[in-house]
Design an enzyme around this catalytic site. Structure first.
Site, mmCIF file in Angstrom:
data_model
loop_
_atom_site.group_PDB
_atom_site.id
_atom_site.type_symbol
_atom_site.label_atom_id
_atom_site.label_comp_id
_atom_site.label_asym_id
_atom_site.label_seq_id
_atom_site.Cartn_x
_atom_site.Cartn_y
_atom_site.Cartn_z
ATOM 1 N N ASP A 104 1.025 -1.334 0.142
ATOM 2 C CA ASP A 104 0.113 0.003 -0.018
ATOM 3 C C ASP A 104 0.798 1.293 -0.058
ATOM 4 O O ASP A 104 1.907 1.383 -0.881
ATOM 5 C CB ASP A 104 -0.913 -0.133 1.123
ATOM 6 C CG ASP A 104 -2.139 0.886 1.283
ATOM 7 O OD1 ASP A 104 -2.845 1.080 0.233
ATOM 8 O OD2 ASP A 104 -2.074 1.770 2.293
ATOM 9 N N TYR A 215 -2.181 10.951 2.629
ATOM 10 C CA TYR A 215 -3.236 11.458 1.531
ATOM 11 C C TYR A 215 -2.927 12.653 0.961
ATOM 12 O O TYR A 215 -2.878 12.769 -0.384
ATOM 13 C CB TYR A 215 -4.546 10.897 1.788
ATOM 14 C CG TYR A 215 -4.921 9.437 2.142
ATOM 15 C CD1 TYR A 215 -5.032 8.747 0.782
ATOM 16 C CD2 TYR A 215 -4.827 8.944 3.336
ATOM 17 C CE1 TYR A 215 -5.635 7.318 1.302
ATOM 18 C CE2 TYR A 215 -5.139 7.549 3.543
ATOM 19 C CZ TYR A 215 -5.521 6.745 2.491
ATOM 20 O OH TYR A 215 -5.744 5.569 2.614
ATOM 21 N N HIS A 270 -6.823 -6.907 -0.325
ATOM 22 C CA HIS A 270 -5.804 -5.919 -0.295
ATOM 23 C C HIS A 270 -4.519 -6.033 0.580
ATOM 24 O O HIS A 270 -3.543 -5.608 0.314
ATOM 25 C CB HIS A 270 -6.204 -4.745 0.026
ATOM 26 C CG HIS A 270 -5.461 -3.332 -0.210
ATOM 27 N ND1 HIS A 270 -4.582 -3.107 -1.318
ATOM 28 C CD2 HIS A 270 -5.172 -2.320 0.810
ATOM 29 C CE1 HIS A 270 -3.994 -1.969 -1.028
ATOM 30 N NE2 HIS A 270 -4.394 -1.554 0.168
#
Length: 292
Positions: A104, A215, A270
């Protein structure tokens, strides 16, 4: 608590690096490998994989800047800066060369680590990540294809200043539980202990702020990645995807930035190291052994 292959707890410590303080765990013997987690996770993500690595490798599990039990500085959440944190940590621990396993956001940071510190990184495992600058942004658009598949709806929400902090505060458990379980094809692998650990860390003072800062640095990350990709990596890259999430696209992206890419897709979602740790180890260990 995390344990090595002998059932001994990992050693834990803190290191002042690159203007911040990182919490890390370490164990094992042999060539060094550093493990970099994603969001909203911590180094605890690797608890199943670590004992499979420690008979063969000195393992360093870092909590990334602002996450886990590491410090939460006001800035520095772009992937290049966060990769420099790890390079300085590994140097501080005496590791001149090392492999990198990232997943990730940890994989994006791992790529920057390999690109910026090319003399030190021997190989890269790039697991279940979308690259800013190489297609990540495409999945944020409100289209029928995205809505029925992998729509990254939360990115637009996270970029709005102040509002996400206001709405998430006091609801960290609900958000993290939803995100962790929804991205897995095996939601039962999100066991109570891991939910408790992630919620504990992201509920700490500044935890959500730091998560959102990762982010919000994505436009900067995109510029950094495109610039670094002008000189592709020469080291071997193992790109691992989960069939229910990024899948084959993981290797496709890695080929934009590296010459020697081997792809592998698991029957998983994921979070590979939590969903299919045995299968992941069976692929990763031979790769690391071949490229010391």
């Amino acid at each position: 608590m995390m344990y090595d292959h002998d059932g001994a707890p990992l050693r834990t410590g803190r290191a002042a690096v690159n203007g911040t303080s990182l919490h890390y765990r370490t164990a094992g013997r042999g060539p060094a490998v550093v493990l970099l987690h994603g969001v909203p996770k911590t180094g605890y993500h690797w608890r199943h994989l670590v004992p499979k690595l420690t008979p063969h490798h000195t393992v360093v599990v870092a909590d990334l800047r602002g996450l886990g039990d590491s410090a939460r500085p006001a800035d520095g959440y772009d992937s290049a800066t966060m990769s420099d944190d790890i390079a300085e940590l590994m140097a501080r621990l005496g590791h001149e060369t090392y492999a990198v396993i990232g997943e990730d956001w940890g994989a994006v940071i791992g790529y920057q680590l390999a690109a910026r510190h090319r003399d030190h990184v021997t190989s890269l495992v790039f697991a279940e990540a979308l690259f800013p600058g190489f297609g990540f942004e495409d999945h944020t658009a409100l289209t029928p294809e995205n809505v029925s598949g992998m729509h990254l709806w939360h990115l637009g929400f996270y970029f709005q200043p102040d509002v996400p902090e206001m709405l998430i505060s006091g609801h960290e458990r609900e958000l993290i539980t939803y995100m962790i379980k929804n991205e897995r094809s095996r939601p039962d692998t999100a066991t109570p202990d891991v939910i408790e650990e992630y919620v504990r860390c992201y509920s700490l003072l500044g935890g959500i702020r730091a998560m959102l800062a990762v982010y919000r640095a994505m436009p900067t990350d995109a510029e950094q990645n495109r610039e670094a990709a002008r000189k592709k990596l020469d080291i071997p890259v193992l790109a691992l995807g989960g069939s229910a999430f990024i899948g084959e696209r993981n290797a496709e992206q890695a080929r934009f930035v590296a010459h020697d890419v081997t792809g592998h897709v698991f029957d998983a979602g994921h979070d590979l190291a939590e969903e299919v740790p045995d299968e992941m180890a069976a692929v990763v260990l031979p790769f690391l052994a071949a490229h010391r």
